[in-house]
Design a protein around this motif. Structure first.
Motif, PDB file in Angstrom:
ATOM      1  N   VAL A  35      11.412  -8.047  -1.820  1.00 51.59           N
ATOM      2  CA  VAL A  35      11.048  -8.725  -0.582  1.00 51.59           C
ATOM      3  C   VAL A  35      10.235  -9.967  -0.920  1.00 51.59           C
ATOM      4  CG1 VAL A  35      11.063  -6.629   0.822  1.00 51.59           C
ATOM      5  CG2 VAL A  35       8.933  -7.345  -0.297  1.00 51.59           C
ATOM      6  N   SER A  36      10.149 -10.873   0.027  1.00 53.78           N
ATOM      7  CA  SER A  36       9.412 -12.116  -0.167  1.00 53.78           C
ATOM      8  C   SER A  36       7.931 -11.846  -0.395  1.00 53.78           C
ATOM      9  CB  SER A  36       9.590 -13.020   1.059  1.00 53.78           C
ATOM     10  OG  SER A  36       8.767 -14.167   0.955  1.00 53.78           O
ATOM     11  N   ASP A  37       7.297 -12.723  -1.172  1.00 55.60           N
ATOM     12  CA  ASP A  37       5.859 -12.613  -1.413  1.00 55.60           C
ATOM     13  C   ASP A  37       5.043 -13.005  -0.191  1.00 55.60           C
ATOM     14  OD1 ASP A  37       6.088 -11.778  -4.096  1.00 55.60           O
ATOM     15  OD2 ASP A  37       6.385 -13.839  -4.753  1.00 55.60           O
ATOM     16  N   THR A  38       5.651 -13.731   0.739  1.00 52.82           N
ATOM     17  CA  THR A  38       4.937 -14.196   1.916  1.00 52.82           C
ATOM     18  C   THR A  38       5.588 -13.651   3.177  1.00 52.82           C
ATOM     19  OG1 THR A  38       6.285 -16.211   2.046  1.00 52.82           O
ATOM     20  CG2 THR A  38       4.238 -16.326   0.769  1.00 52.82           C
ATOM     21  N   GLY A  39       4.820 -13.593   4.238  1.00 55.58           N
ATOM     22  CA  GLY A  39       5.331 -13.092   5.505  1.00 55.58           C
ATOM     23  C   GLY A  39       4.782 -11.719   5.806  1.00 55.58           C
ATOM     24  N   ASN A  95       0.790  -1.233   0.000  1.00 59.01           N
ATOM     25  CA  ASN A  95       0.000   0.000   0.000  1.00 59.01           C
ATOM     26  C   ASN A  95       0.820   1.279   0.000  1.00 59.01           C
ATOM     27  OD1 ASN A  95      -2.145  -1.725   0.101  1.00 59.01           O
ATOM     28  ND2 ASN A  95      -2.778  -1.219   2.182  1.00 59.01           N
ATOM     29  N   ASP A  96       2.090   1.208   0.370  1.00 59.46           N
ATOM     30  CA  ASP A  96       2.919   2.412   0.376  1.00 59.46           C
ATOM     31  C   ASP A  96       3.067   2.933  -1.043  1.00 59.46           C
ATOM     32  OD1 ASP A  96       4.589   4.473   1.082  1.00 59.46           O
ATOM     33  OD2 ASP A  96       5.995   3.235   2.202  1.00 59.46           O
ATOM     34  N   GLU A  97       3.356   4.207  -1.161  1.00 55.97           N
ATOM     35  CA  GLU A  97       3.407   4.858  -2.474  1.00 55.97           C
ATOM     36  C   GLU A  97       4.780   5.391  -2.794  1.00 55.97           C
ATOM     37  OE1 GLU A  97       1.841   6.341  -6.063  1.00 55.97           O
ATOM     38  OE2 GLU A  97       0.922   4.992  -4.618  1.00 55.97           O
ATOM     39  N   SER A  98       5.727   5.305  -1.887  1.00 58.46           N
ATOM     40  CA  SER A  98       7.015   5.964  -2.099  1.00 58.46           C
ATOM     41  C   SER A  98       8.172   5.003  -1.877  1.00 58.46           C
ATOM     42  CB  SER A  98       7.137   7.162  -1.146  1.00 58.46           C
ATOM     43  OG  SER A  98       8.401   7.755  -1.269  1.00 58.46           O
ATOM     44  N   TRP A  99       8.856   4.641  -2.946  1.00 57.96           N
ATOM     45  CA  TRP A  99      10.029   3.778  -2.856  1.00 57.96           C
ATOM     46  C   TRP A  99       9.730   2.506  -2.078  1.00 57.96           C
ATOM     47  CZ3 TRP A  99      14.247   4.780  -5.751  1.00 57.96           C
ATOM     48  CH2 TRP A  99      14.461   6.094  -6.191  1.00 57.96           C
ATOM     49  N   HIS A 100       8.550   1.970  -2.259  1.00 54.44           N
ATOM     50  CA  HIS A 100       8.180   0.749  -1.554  1.00 54.44           C
ATOM     51  C   HIS A 100       8.875  -0.451  -2.187  1.00 54.44           C
ATOM     52  CE1 HIS A 100       5.582  -0.464  -4.907  1.00 54.44           C
ATOM     53  NE2 HIS A 100       5.282   0.834  -4.989  1.00 54.44           N
ATOM     54  N   PRO A 101       9.020  -1.563  -1.452  1.00 56.62           N
ATOM     55  CA  PRO A 101       9.703  -2.731  -2.013  1.00 56.62           C
ATOM     56  C   PRO A 101       8.885  -3.375  -3.131  1.00 56.62           C
ATOM     57  CG  PRO A 101       9.497  -2.884   0.388  1.00 56.62           C
ATOM     58  CD  PRO A 101       8.618  -1.771  -0.063  1.00 56.62           C
ATOM     59  N   ILE A 102       9.574  -4.063  -4.029  1.00 58.93           N
ATOM     60  CA  ILE A 102       8.913  -4.842  -5.062  1.00 58.93           C
ATOM     61  C   ILE A 102       8.788  -6.276  -4.551  1.00 58.93           C
ATOM     62  CG2 ILE A 102       9.004  -5.652  -7.443  1.00 58.93           C
ATOM     63  CD1 ILE A 102      10.775  -3.336  -8.120  1.00 58.93           C
ATOM     64  N   PRO A 103       7.575  -6.827  -4.473  1.00 61.35           N
ATOM     65  CA  PRO A 103       7.441  -8.240  -4.102  1.00 61.35           C
ATOM     66  C   PRO A 103       8.174  -9.138  -5.104  1.00 61.35           C
ATOM     67  CG  PRO A 103       5.325  -7.120  -3.944  1.00 61.35           C
ATOM     68  CD  PRO A 103       6.266  -6.172  -4.627  1.00 61.35           C
ATOM     69  N   GLU A 104       8.618 -10.276  -4.633  1.00 59.07           N
ATOM     70  CA  GLU A 104       9.477 -11.145  -5.441  1.00 59.07           C
ATOM     71  C   GLU A 104       8.838 -11.539  -6.769  1.00 59.07           C
ATOM     72  OE1 GLU A 104      12.231 -15.160  -4.812  1.00 59.07           O
ATOM     73  OE2 GLU A 104      10.760 -14.554  -3.295  1.00 59.07           O
ATOM     74  N   LYS A 105       7.530 -11.828  -6.766  1.00 55.89           N
ATOM     75  CA  LYS A 105       6.859 -12.248  -7.992  1.00 55.89           C
ATOM     76  C   LYS A 105       6.906 -11.159  -9.055  1.00 55.89           C
ATOM     77  CE  LYS A 105       2.479 -14.117  -9.721  1.00 55.89           C
ATOM     78  NZ  LYS A 105       1.091 -14.543  -9.349  1.00 55.89           N
ATOM     79  N   ILE A 106       6.619  -9.912  -8.652  1.00 52.22           N
ATOM     80  CA  ILE A 106       6.674  -8.802  -9.609  1.00 52.22           C
ATOM     81  C   ILE A 106       8.107  -8.547 -10.037  1.00 52.22           C
ATOM     82  CG2 ILE A 106       6.286  -6.315  -9.895  1.00 52.22           C
ATOM     83  CD1 ILE A 106       3.901  -6.545  -8.067  1.00 52.22           C
ATOM     84  N   TYR A 107       9.043  -8.634  -9.078  1.00 54.32           N
ATOM     85  CA  TYR A 107      10.453  -8.415  -9.409  1.00 54.32           C
ATOM     86  C   TYR A 107      10.932  -9.409 -10.461  1.00 54.32           C
ATOM     87  CZ  TYR A 107      15.493  -7.880  -8.868  1.00 54.32           C
ATOM     88  OH  TYR A 107      16.835  -7.683  -9.115  1.00 54.32           O
ATOM     89  N   ASN A 108      10.577 -10.682 -10.291  1.00 57.06           N
ATOM     90  CA  ASN A 108      11.011 -11.715 -11.242  1.00 57.06           C
ATOM     91  C   ASN A 108      10.372 -11.550 -12.612  1.00 57.06           C
ATOM     92  OD1 ASN A 108      12.680 -12.945  -9.353  1.00 57.06           O
ATOM     93  ND2 ASN A 108      11.096 -14.345  -8.644  1.00 57.06           N
ATOM     94  N   SER A 109       9.243 -10.841 -12.673  1.00 61.92           N
ATOM     95  CA  SER A 109       8.584 -10.625 -13.959  1.00 61.92           C
ATOM     96  C   SER A 109       9.238  -9.502 -14.769  1.00 61.92           C
ATOM     97  CB  SER A 109       7.100 -10.290 -13.741  1.00 61.92           C
ATOM     98  OG  SER A 109       6.944  -8.999 -13.166  1.00 61.92           O
ATOM     99  N   LEU A 110      10.084  -8.700 -14.132  1.00 63.21           N
ATOM    100  CA  LEU A 110      10.756  -7.611 -14.829  1.00 63.21           C
ATOM    101  C   LEU A 110      11.927  -8.141 -15.643  1.00 63.21           C
ATOM    102  CD1 LEU A 110      10.920  -4.994 -11.904  1.00 63.21           C
ATOM    103  CD2 LEU A 110       9.166  -5.184 -13.686  1.00 63.21           C
ATOM    104  N   ASP A 111      12.153  -7.571 -16.809  1.00 61.39           N
ATOM    105  CA  ASP A 111      13.316  -7.977 -17.592  1.00 61.39           C
ATOM    106  C   ASP A 111      14.576  -7.389 -16.972  1.00 61.39           C
ATOM    107  OD1 ASP A 111      13.920  -5.281 -18.914  1.00 61.39           O
ATOM    108  OD2 ASP A 111      11.853  -5.629 -19.563  1.00 61.39           O
TER     109      ASP A 111
END
Length: 442
Positions: free
Chosen positions: A422-426, A211-227
């Motif tokens: 960051v991890s998708d879970t936890g 929910n954060d809007e400023s420099w928030h972490p990318i969850p692992e699933k979205i991160y892995n989807s980036l080229d």
């Protein structure tokens, strides 16, 4: 444009639609048992005993009951050198409440003086025009680099004053805040209401992974989807320091919307007129710059305005990032029931900028600003000092800077190499490192 753009702003808490994550716990071998006992207000104490009695050892730690696994970078615990080297877990719920911090801050720190606020505006605007006049008069390549640094810093100072207008800490007069905010932000190509609304989201959801809007972490699933190219753009300097204008247009990975579009999901229907007003003011400023380029020549406008503008963007991205990243020990981010406004605010960081502290209106006193954004900037230092005894270990004392904060570039580079996703879970998570970007392989 690539979706590497980083976020910078805030509105209202978004609905928590995420299911409660599973919290996987890694255990030691069966011959080791955990004995958990409360020791003090700073957290829990965990001791480990060997049943075979061949070893008898204990660890006094305060950390989540999750052992760091192979491949997870960094530490989830902080060593408190002022308390005998005991481990301190910043993710532990604090023993104080927001009301306790509020009560410790002197009452006069909450008072907004519009005349004092306007005096800072007059000071900064006079310096901006004075610098531009001096640079145009001398028109010397020895002077121009000095001008670009000084003027970009002053553009950043103007942004901070407009930022106070957006929070309502400039004055109690809504119309005054809106007029001054539009003038200051439009002059540096920021859509005032569009930014103000999304920045409120940032403050009300600080420290929340989704929910954060400023420099928030990318969850692992979205991160892995980036080229790979997008990942490198996001985490390789200087590209992250040029992100803000692109963020205004298209936000960041995993989020949609534009600060210029009144129909964006950033805004509710009642805010459409405000967003349209700010977009028109932004357009007027852009048109003025185009007109000046015909009168003065595009190269002169580039020197007087264009380069300082991009310097301001770098200031904004640098400061915003370092107020939420780059501590010596990793800080938590939250999801679900573990998140609260207080715990999220305590993950922010104060920074010392040396001579720049006064120039950019003490925005480095960021923890108290995040918890109580209605406090005027000229009371933040005093309010922080008053709150420190309550905050205790949860306040991270900033490293003292020299006259200019060059050391922060090293902090930024280190964090960019380590804090990737960051991890998708936890419900309590910490940044992890992608070995492809950090320079080493597993």
């Amino acid at each position: 444009m690539a979706s590497w753009v980083l976020s910078e702003c805030g509105l209202r808490p978004l609905p928590r639609i995420y299911p409660k994550p599973r919290t996987g716990t890694t255990t030691f071998a069966s011959h080791i048992k955990l004995r958990i006992s409360r020791t003090d207000l700073s957290g829990s104490s965990i001791s480990l005993s060997n049943i075979n009695k061949e070893r008898n050892w204990a660890l006094r730690v305060s950390a989540p009951l999750r052992i760091q696994t192979v491949g997870e970078e960094g530490s989830e615990r902080t060593t408190d050198n002022n308390n005998g080297g005991e481990f301190f877990d910043p993710g532990t719920p604090p023993p104080f409440k927001l009301s306790g911090i509020r009560a410790a801050i002197p009452k006069h720190c909450w008072v907004k003086n519009p005349w004092k606020s306007m005096s800072y505006v007059v000071r900064d605007v006079a310096i901006v025009f004075g610098l531009a006049a001096a640079a145009a008069y001398f028109n010397n390549w020895v002077v121009w680099p000095l001008y670009w640094f000084a003027q970009s810093t002053m553009f950043w100072a103007l942004f901070v004053l407009g930022h106070d207008c957006g929070h309502g800490s400039f004055s109690n007069n809504h119309k005054l805040n809106s007029v001054v905010g539009h003038i200051l932000h439009s002059s540096i190509l920021v859509p005032y209401h569009g930014w103000r609304i999304s920045h409120r989201t940032h403050h009300q959801n600080h420290g929340h992974v989704e929910n954060d809007e400023s420099w928030h972490p990318i969850p692992e699933k979205i991160y892995n989807s980036l080229d790979l190219a997008t990942k490198k753009l996001r985490f390789t300097l200087p590209f992250p320091l040029l992100a803000y204008p692109f963020y205004l247009w298209s936000r960041s990975p995993g989020k949609k919307g534009s600060h210029f579009d009144p129909n964006s999901d950033l805004f509710v229907p009642s805010e459409k007129k405000d967003v349209m007003t700010s977009t028109l003011c932004w357009t007027a400023m852009a048109a003025l710059l185009v007109g000046l380029s015909f009168v003065m020549g595009p190269f002169q406008v580039l020197k007087l305005y264009g380069i300082p503008y991009w310097g301001f963007v770098m200031w904004l991205d640098l400061v915003t990032y370092l107020h939420h990243h780059g501590h010596d020990d990793k800080l938590p981010w939250y999801r679900g029931e573990e998140w609260s406004y207080l715990r999220g605010g305590l993950t922010t960081l104060d920074r010392d900028y040396g001579w720049i502290n006064n120039i950019h209106h003490d925005i480095g006193t960021h923890v108290i600003h995040h918890l109580f954004p209605q406090i005027p900037h000229y009371h933040l230092v005093e309010a922080t000092e008053a709150a420190k005894p309550v905050l205790g270990k949860y306040y991270k004392e900033p490293k003292k800077s020299g006259p200019l904060p060059f050391y922060l570039l090293g902090v930024l580079i280190k964090s960019m190499k380590q804090d990737h996703y960051v991890s998708d879970t936890g419900d309590i998570v910490y940044y992890r490192t992608d070995p492809q970007l950090s320079g080493f392989q597993k």
